[in-house]
Design a protein around this motif. Structure first.
Motif, PDB file in Angstrom:
ATOM      1  N   THR A  24      47.696 -31.820 -61.939  1.00 47.62           N
ATOM      2  CA  THR A  24      47.902 -30.720 -62.419  1.00 47.62           C
ATOM      3  C   THR A  24      49.147 -30.524 -62.913  1.00 47.62           C
ATOM      4  O   THR A  24      49.677 -29.979 -63.964  1.00 47.62           O
ATOM      5  N   GLU A  25      50.392 -31.298 -62.071  1.00 50.02           N
ATOM      6  CA  GLU A  25      51.708 -31.436 -62.766  1.00 50.02           C
ATOM      7  C   GLU A  25      51.779 -32.161 -63.983  1.00 50.02           C
ATOM      8  O   GLU A  25      52.638 -31.680 -64.651  1.00 50.02           O
ATOM      9  N   LEU A  26      50.811 -33.087 -64.196  1.00 55.90           N
ATOM     10  CA  LEU A  26      50.939 -34.037 -65.289  1.00 55.90           C
ATOM     11  C   LEU A  26      50.339 -33.164 -66.530  1.00 55.90           C
ATOM     12  O   LEU A  26      50.754 -33.780 -67.674  1.00 55.90           O
ATOM     13  N   LEU A  27      49.594 -32.420 -66.399  1.00 59.13           N
ATOM     14  CA  LEU A  27      48.761 -31.800 -67.429  1.00 59.13           C
ATOM     15  C   LEU A  27      49.309 -30.672 -68.199  1.00 59.13           C
ATOM     16  O   LEU A  27      50.160 -30.028 -67.437  1.00 59.13           O
ATOM     17  N   PRO A  28      49.303 -30.228 -69.226  1.00 61.85           N
ATOM     18  CA  PRO A  28      49.692 -28.780 -69.823  1.00 61.85           C
ATOM     19  C   PRO A  28      49.275 -27.946 -69.160  1.00 61.85           C
ATOM     20  O   PRO A  28      48.007 -28.209 -68.709  1.00 61.85           O
ATOM     21  N   SER A  29      49.910 -26.777 -68.890  1.00 63.06           N
ATOM     22  CA  SER A  29      49.302 -25.620 -68.292  1.00 63.06           C
ATOM     23  C   SER A  29      48.170 -25.098 -68.836  1.00 63.06           C
ATOM     24  O   SER A  29      47.250 -24.568 -67.971  1.00 63.06           O
ATOM     25  N   ASP A  30      47.871 -25.421 -70.062  1.00 62.01           N
ATOM     26  CA  ASP A  30      46.652 -24.666 -70.717  1.00 62.01           C
ATOM     27  C   ASP A  30      45.372 -25.674 -70.534  1.00 62.01           C
ATOM     28  O   ASP A  30      44.207 -25.366 -70.843  1.00 62.01           O
ATOM     29  N   VAL A  31      45.623 -26.761 -69.857  1.00 65.99           N
ATOM     30  CA  VAL A  31      44.430 -27.915 -69.707  1.00 65.99           C
ATOM     31  C   VAL A  31      44.159 -28.003 -67.960  1.00 65.99           C
ATOM     32  O   VAL A  31      45.068 -28.044 -67.320  1.00 65.99           O
ATOM     33  N   SER A  32      43.034 -27.940 -67.683  1.00 70.06           N
ATOM     34  CA  SER A  32      42.533 -28.010 -66.401  1.00 70.06           C
ATOM     35  C   SER A  32      41.629 -29.090 -66.121  1.00 70.06           C
ATOM     36  O   SER A  32      41.225 -29.782 -67.123  1.00 70.06           O
ATOM     37  N   CYS A  33      41.522 -29.613 -65.089  1.00 68.02           N
ATOM     38  CA  CYS A  33      40.718 -30.948 -64.677  1.00 68.02           C
ATOM     39  C   CYS A  33      39.670 -30.324 -63.692  1.00 68.02           C
ATOM     40  O   CYS A  33      39.717 -29.729 -62.675  1.00 68.02           O
ATOM     41  N   ALA A  34      38.345 -31.053 -64.047  1.00 69.13           N
ATOM     42  CA  ALA A  34      37.168 -30.626 -63.414  1.00 69.13           C
ATOM     43  C   ALA A  34      37.253 -31.512 -62.098  1.00 69.13           C
ATOM     44  O   ALA A  34      37.841 -32.587 -62.048  1.00 69.13           O
ATOM     45  N   LYS A  35      36.508 -31.118 -60.937  1.00 72.31           N
ATOM     46  CA  LYS A  35      36.351 -31.717 -59.757  1.00 72.31           C
ATOM     47  C   LYS A  35      35.960 -33.054 -59.841  1.00 72.31           C
ATOM     48  O   LYS A  35      36.265 -34.085 -59.428  1.00 72.31           O
ATOM     49  N   GLU A  36      34.681 -33.228 -60.702  1.00 75.32           N
ATOM     50  CA  GLU A  36      34.192 -34.695 -60.915  1.00 75.32           C
ATOM     51  C   GLU A  36      35.129 -35.543 -61.804  1.00 75.32           C
ATOM     52  O   GLU A  36      35.392 -36.569 -61.147  1.00 75.32           O
ATOM     53  N   THR A  37      36.286 -34.978 -62.690  1.00 77.31           N
ATOM     54  CA  THR A  37      37.262 -35.804 -63.163  1.00 77.31           C
ATOM     55  C   THR A  37      38.137 -36.353 -61.953  1.00 77.31           C
ATOM     56  O   THR A  37      38.677 -37.304 -61.790  1.00 77.31           O
ATOM     57  N   ARG A  38      38.635 -35.220 -61.210  1.00 77.21           N
ATOM     58  CA  ARG A  38      39.731 -35.754 -59.838  1.00 77.21           C
ATOM     59  C   ARG A  38      39.187 -36.710 -59.133  1.00 77.21           C
ATOM     60  O   ARG A  38      39.567 -37.619 -58.632  1.00 77.21           O
ATOM     61  N   ASP A  39      37.616 -36.616 -58.869  1.00 80.03           N
ATOM     62  CA  ASP A  39      37.094 -37.284 -57.979  1.00 80.03           C
ATOM     63  C   ASP A  39      36.983 -38.970 -58.510  1.00 80.03           C
ATOM     64  O   ASP A  39      37.215 -40.172 -57.903  1.00 80.03           O
ATOM     65  N   LEU A  40      36.626 -38.810 -60.076  1.00 83.28           N
ATOM     66  CA  LEU A  40      36.696 -40.015 -60.667  1.00 83.28           C
ATOM     67  C   LEU A  40      37.931 -40.622 -60.575  1.00 83.28           C
ATOM     68  O   LEU A  40      38.085 -42.185 -60.321  1.00 83.28           O
ATOM     69  N   VAL A  41      39.203 -39.914 -60.714  1.00 87.57           N
ATOM     70  CA  VAL A  41      40.373 -40.465 -60.945  1.00 87.57           C
ATOM     71  C   VAL A  41      40.812 -41.162 -59.349  1.00 87.57           C
ATOM     72  O   VAL A  41      41.446 -42.252 -59.376  1.00 87.57           O
ATOM     73  N   ILE A  42      40.444 -40.417 -58.185  1.00 88.84           N
ATOM     74  CA  ILE A  42      40.613 -41.063 -56.889  1.00 88.84           C
ATOM     75  C   ILE A  42      39.992 -42.201 -56.757  1.00 88.84           C
ATOM     76  O   ILE A  42      40.283 -43.509 -56.101  1.00 88.84           O
ATOM     77  N   GLU A  43      38.550 -42.343 -57.386  1.00 90.19           N
ATOM     78  CA  GLU A  43      37.989 -43.715 -57.224  1.00 90.19           C
ATOM     79  C   GLU A  43      38.563 -44.772 -57.885  1.00 90.19           C
ATOM     80  O   GLU A  43      38.562 -46.020 -57.368  1.00 90.19           O
ATOM     81  N   CYS A  44      39.140 -44.380 -59.253  1.00 91.23           N
ATOM     82  CA  CYS A  44      39.988 -45.508 -59.880  1.00 91.23           C
ATOM     83  C   CYS A  44      41.168 -45.970 -59.203  1.00 91.23           C
ATOM     84  O   CYS A  44      41.269 -47.186 -59.097  1.00 91.23           O
ATOM     85  N   CYS A  45      41.712 -44.814 -58.681  1.00 95.82           N
ATOM     86  CA  CYS A  45      43.225 -45.374 -57.847  1.00 95.82           C
ATOM     87  C   CYS A  45      42.676 -46.229 -56.525  1.00 95.82           C
ATOM     88  O   CYS A  45      43.396 -47.154 -56.275  1.00 95.82           O
ATOM     89  N   VAL A  46      41.548 -45.976 -55.930  1.00 91.82           N
ATOM     90  CA  VAL A  46      41.246 -46.817 -55.006  1.00 91.82           C
ATOM     91  C   VAL A  46      40.841 -48.000 -55.181  1.00 91.82           C
ATOM     92  O   VAL A  46      41.326 -49.288 -54.531  1.00 91.82           O
ATOM     93  N   GLU A  47      40.065 -48.069 -56.416  1.00101.54           N
ATOM     94  CA  GLU A  47      39.888 -49.469 -56.771  1.00101.54           C
ATOM     95  C   GLU A  47      41.037 -50.334 -57.287  1.00101.54           C
ATOM     96  O   GLU A  47      41.228 -51.385 -57.099  1.00101.54           O
TER      97      GLU A  47
END
Length: 144
Positions: free
Chosen positions: A28-51
């Motif tokens: 949220t802090e990195l995205l512009p205020s008018d852009v949101s992130c889906a929960k699936e996208t957040r979960d994918l980011v988490i999986e990528c970070c763990v990998e």
């Protein structure tokens, strides 16, 4: 290796993750205020970070073993980043490491100030309580 590759067997990494709220806040802090992130996208980011963490850790461990070391040092992480083609990250990682070391030194200075005060923990706690009591009294007198 991902959870899917291990089949979720005991000893697998299926319990390892990153805090969803923390990752969501970072996104949220990195995205512009008018852009949101889906929960699936957040979960994918988490999986990528763990990998990514697994990849860097494994490479750093191999480097560490080649040097006959038993502890992975920051230098091993930096070498792993270079070996895996992430050279562009190393300067920032080195800056973060430098900042971290400075914070550790500053923290040690605070501890030594406490030790050099010459007071016991009980004496310091008593002084703190006295300061709290004085502050409460001042606050209550200002309220009347």
């Amino acid at each position: 290796m991902s959870d899917r590759e291990t089949g979720g067997l005991p000893g697998s990494d299926e319990d390892l993750s990153l805090p969803k709220a923390t990752v969501a806040k970072m996104i949220t802090e990195l995205l512009p205020s008018d852009v949101s992130c889906a929960k699936e996208t957040r979960d994918l980011v988490i999986e990528c970070c763990v990998e990514f963490i697994h990849l860097i850790s494994s490479e750093a461990n191999e480097i560490c073993e080649k040097e006959s070391k038993k502890t992975i040092a920051p230098e091993h992480i930096i070498s792993a980043l270079k070996h895996l083609g992430f050279e562009s990250f190393t300067a920032e990682v080195e800056d973060v490491l430098k900042d971290h070391k400075q914070q550790q030194k500053d923290r040690e200075k605070k501890v030594s100030k406490l030790e050099s005060s010459g007071l016991t923990e009980e004496e310091l706690a008593k002084q703190q309580e006295e300061l709290f009591a004085a502050s409460r009294a001042k606050f209550q007198s200002a309220q009347q």
